[in-house]
Design an enzyme around this catalytic site. Structure first.
Site, PDB file in Angstrom:
ATOM      1  N   GLY A   9       0.858  -1.190   0.000  1.00  0.00           N
ATOM      2  CA  GLY A   9       0.000   0.000   0.000  1.00  0.00           C
ATOM      3  C   GLY A   9       0.894   1.240   0.000  1.00  0.00           C
ATOM      4  O   GLY A   9       0.602   2.241   0.649  1.00  0.00           O
ATOM      5  N   GLY A  12      -0.277   5.142  -1.093  1.00  0.00           N
ATOM      6  CA  GLY A  12      -1.315   5.887  -0.387  1.00  0.00           C
ATOM      7  C   GLY A  12      -0.737   7.063   0.391  1.00  0.00           C
ATOM      8  O   GLY A  12       0.458   7.382   0.293  1.00  0.00           O
ATOM      9  N   GLN A  13      -1.611   7.674   1.193  1.00  0.00           N
ATOM     10  CA  GLN A  13      -1.223   8.876   1.937  1.00  0.00           C
ATOM     11  C   GLN A  13      -0.060   8.591   2.894  1.00  0.00           C
ATOM     12  O   GLN A  13       0.886   9.366   2.975  1.00  0.00           O
ATOM     13  CB  GLN A  13      -2.442   9.386   2.722  1.00  0.00           C
ATOM     14  CG  GLN A  13      -2.260  10.774   3.286  1.00  0.00           C
ATOM     15  CD  GLN A  13      -3.252  11.089   4.404  1.00  0.00           C
ATOM     16  OE1 GLN A  13      -4.058  10.243   4.796  1.00  0.00           O
ATOM     17  NE2 GLN A  13      -3.178  12.287   4.929  1.00  0.00           N
ATOM     18  N   ASP A  35       2.187  -1.966  -4.420  1.00  0.00           N
ATOM     19  CA  ASP A  35       0.842  -1.384  -4.472  1.00  0.00           C
ATOM     20  C   ASP A  35       0.089  -2.006  -5.633  1.00  0.00           C
ATOM     21  O   ASP A  35       0.686  -2.556  -6.559  1.00  0.00           O
ATOM     22  CB  ASP A  35       0.917   0.144  -4.626  1.00  0.00           C
ATOM     23  CG  ASP A  35      -0.320   0.837  -4.085  1.00  0.00           C
ATOM     24  OD1 ASP A  35      -0.237   1.486  -3.041  1.00  0.00           O
ATOM     25  OD2 ASP A  35      -1.398   0.719  -4.716  1.00  0.00           O
ATOM     26  N   ILE A  36      -1.212  -1.857  -5.581  1.00  0.00           N
ATOM     27  CA  ILE A  36      -2.072  -2.354  -6.651  1.00  0.00           C
ATOM     28  C   ILE A  36      -2.057  -1.378  -7.836  1.00  0.00           C
ATOM     29  O   ILE A  36      -2.363  -1.733  -8.958  1.00  0.00           O
ATOM     30  CB  ILE A  36      -3.498  -2.556  -6.089  1.00  0.00           C
ATOM     31  CG1 ILE A  36      -4.357  -3.423  -6.972  1.00  0.00           C
ATOM     32  CG2 ILE A  36      -4.173  -1.233  -5.773  1.00  0.00           C
ATOM     33  CD1 ILE A  36      -5.646  -3.853  -6.308  1.00  0.00           C
ATOM     34  N   ARG A  37      -1.663  -0.121  -7.534  1.00  0.00           N
ATOM     35  CA  ARG A  37      -1.665   0.920  -8.569  1.00  0.00           C
ATOM     36  C   ARG A  37      -0.232   1.314  -8.925  1.00  0.00           C
ATOM     37  O   ARG A  37       0.665   1.238  -8.083  1.00  0.00           O
ATOM     38  CB  ARG A  37      -2.390   2.174  -8.064  1.00  0.00           C
ATOM     39  CG  ARG A  37      -3.893   2.004  -7.943  1.00  0.00           C
ATOM     40  CD  ARG A  37      -4.500   3.177  -7.204  1.00  0.00           C
ATOM     41  NE  ARG A  37      -4.039   3.226  -5.825  1.00  0.00           N
ATOM     42  CZ  ARG A  37      -3.652   4.321  -5.203  1.00  0.00           C
ATOM     43  NH1 ARG A  37      -3.667   5.473  -5.811  1.00  0.00           N
ATOM     44  NH2 ARG A  37      -3.250   4.272  -3.941  1.00  0.00           N
ATOM     45  N   TYR A 143     -15.334   0.042   8.393  1.00  0.00           N
ATOM     46  CA  TYR A 143     -13.902   0.325   8.589  1.00  0.00           C
ATOM     47  C   TYR A 143     -13.525   0.141  10.065  1.00  0.00           C
ATOM     48  O   TYR A 143     -12.558  -0.549  10.391  1.00  0.00           O
ATOM     49  CB  TYR A 143     -13.631   1.753   8.119  1.00  0.00           C
ATOM     50  CG  TYR A 143     -12.245   2.292   8.387  1.00  0.00           C
ATOM     51  CD1 TYR A 143     -11.129   1.758   7.746  1.00  0.00           C
ATOM     52  CD2 TYR A 143     -12.060   3.379   9.247  1.00  0.00           C
ATOM     53  CE1 TYR A 143      -9.865   2.286   7.979  1.00  0.00           C
ATOM     54  CE2 TYR A 143     -10.797   3.910   9.470  1.00  0.00           C
ATOM     55  CZ  TYR A 143      -9.702   3.362   8.833  1.00  0.00           C
ATOM     56  OH  TYR A 143      -8.454   3.882   9.053  1.00  0.00           O
ATOM     57  N   LYS A 147     -11.130  -2.600  11.828  1.00  0.00           N
ATOM     58  CA  LYS A 147      -9.958  -2.202  12.621  1.00  0.00           C
ATOM     59  C   LYS A 147      -9.972  -2.889  13.987  1.00  0.00           C
ATOM     60  O   LYS A 147      -8.945  -3.376  14.450  1.00  0.00           O
ATOM     61  CB  LYS A 147      -9.891  -0.677  12.774  1.00  0.00           C
ATOM     62  CG  LYS A 147      -9.492   0.049  11.504  1.00  0.00           C
ATOM     63  CD  LYS A 147      -8.104  -0.362  11.048  1.00  0.00           C
ATOM     64  CE  LYS A 147      -7.663   0.244   9.740  1.00  0.00           C
ATOM     65  NZ  LYS A 147      -6.453  -0.374   9.178  1.00  0.00           N
TER      66      LYS A 147
END
Ligand code: AKB
Length: 314
Positions: A9, A12-13, A35-37, A143, A147
């Site tokens: 990931g 991401g941010q 990452d997937i992107r 979410y 968590k």
């Protein structure tokens, strides 16, 4: 010992800034961004990058086999607001992604795993002010549910299998390098962009909605400090409370006005993110993190606001 670190990931941010920081510490080739992107910034040119969907266990397995990571940071997740638009996907990604990583970490003898929890793990019946480490937790977003369940899995893998999993309950994270990922606290980033672009912003949270927030520099430093702390100091294997600074949209706007005096803030009505925010803590007690691994916050509201505006401007 030389570490080999997977950051899943990475685009991401949090991942964007964490990868850069870890590469400064451990060297470019020792931190594998996944990452997937496709990365749309320097990460790919600055060190190894692998495409991976954390739900594709065979492909993830090949990456563990190839690199034999000593540390893994799992950051891939659907956040609170986007999670509510696709609850089943949020559950699948947030939960099965975590279980895939925990299983592979055991097989490939990964020394340490980091997985972020969130203030979203608390719920309507949790104490709102100075929320303690241990209290009622009854999240009502998918979410938040994922968590809380994930925290229990982390502790389970530690207790049952001795896997050194570490975690922090992040407050809203404020940063300028990468866009936020569909959370309830995202207003506190958008407000800075719009303040600079058009000196006005329409907040989807009401004037008085107080939430705990943290500047990304503090969050990244705290995360790495937790991962570097001696195992015997880590008394919490679910997830550590992490406080940051608490403020409302109104208070943040007043701080922005010290730099942009004609900044105007207005408010939307009936945004679904308001109900999510209302169910979360207003402030957090993170004394256990201070005690166990000497955690200290550096950015207060004034310093964070100044730094955000300065960096976004330039
Ligand atoms: C969100 O708003 O969903 C996240 C979080 C607090 O975990 N930023």
């Amino acid at each position: 010992m030389k570490e080999t670190i997977l950051v899943i990931g990475s685009n991401g941010q949090i991942g964007t800034e964490l990868v850069t920081e870890l590469r400064k510490i451990h060297g470019e080739n020792h931190v594998i961004a996944c990452d997937i992107r496709r990365p749309d910034y320097d990460i790919k040119n600055a060190g190894p990058f692998e495409f991976v969907n954390v739900l594709e266990k065979d492909i993830l397995n090949n990456i563990f086999k190839k690199y034999k990571p000593t540390q893994v940071y799992l950051l891939a997740a659907l956040l609170s607001a986007t999670g509510e638009q696709n609850p089943k996907l949020a559950w699948d990604l947030n939960m099965n992604g975590l279980l895939n990583v925990l299983d592979l970490a055991l097989i490939y003898k990964t020394h340490r795993v980091y997985w972020p929890s969130s203030i979203a793990a608390f719920g309507v019946n949790s104490p709102k002010v100075n929320t303690p480490q241990y209290c009622i937790m009854d999240p009502n977003t998918v979410y938040g549910i994922s968590k809380l369940a994930g925290e229990r899995w982390c502790e389970y893998y530690f207790q049952k299998y001795g896997l050194d999993v570490r975690s922090i309950r992040y407050p809203g994270l404020i940063s300028w390098k990468a866009a936020p990922g569909g959370g309830t606290t995202d207003y506190a980033i958008h407000i800075f962009h719009d303040a600079l672009k058009k000196a006005s912003y329409t907040s989807f949270l009401s004037a008085q909605t107080q939430l705990p927030m943290m500047y990304m520099d503090d969050a990244i430093r705290g995360t790495i400090e937790l991962m570097n702390a001696p195992a015997e100091n880590i008394s919490i294997r679910s997830s550590y409370n992490f406080a940051g600074v608490s403020f409302t949209p109104e208070v943040l706007a007043a701080e922005i006005r010290k730099h942009i005096p004609d900044f105007k803030l207005s408010y939307m009505k009936n945004d679904p993110r308001q109900a999510i925010a209302n169910s979360w803590p207003q402030s957090i007690d993170d004394s256990q993190a201070q005690k166990d691994w000497n955690w200290k916050l550096e950015f207060d509201l004034a310093r964070m606001t100044e730094d955000m505006l300065h960096n976004l401007k330039s």
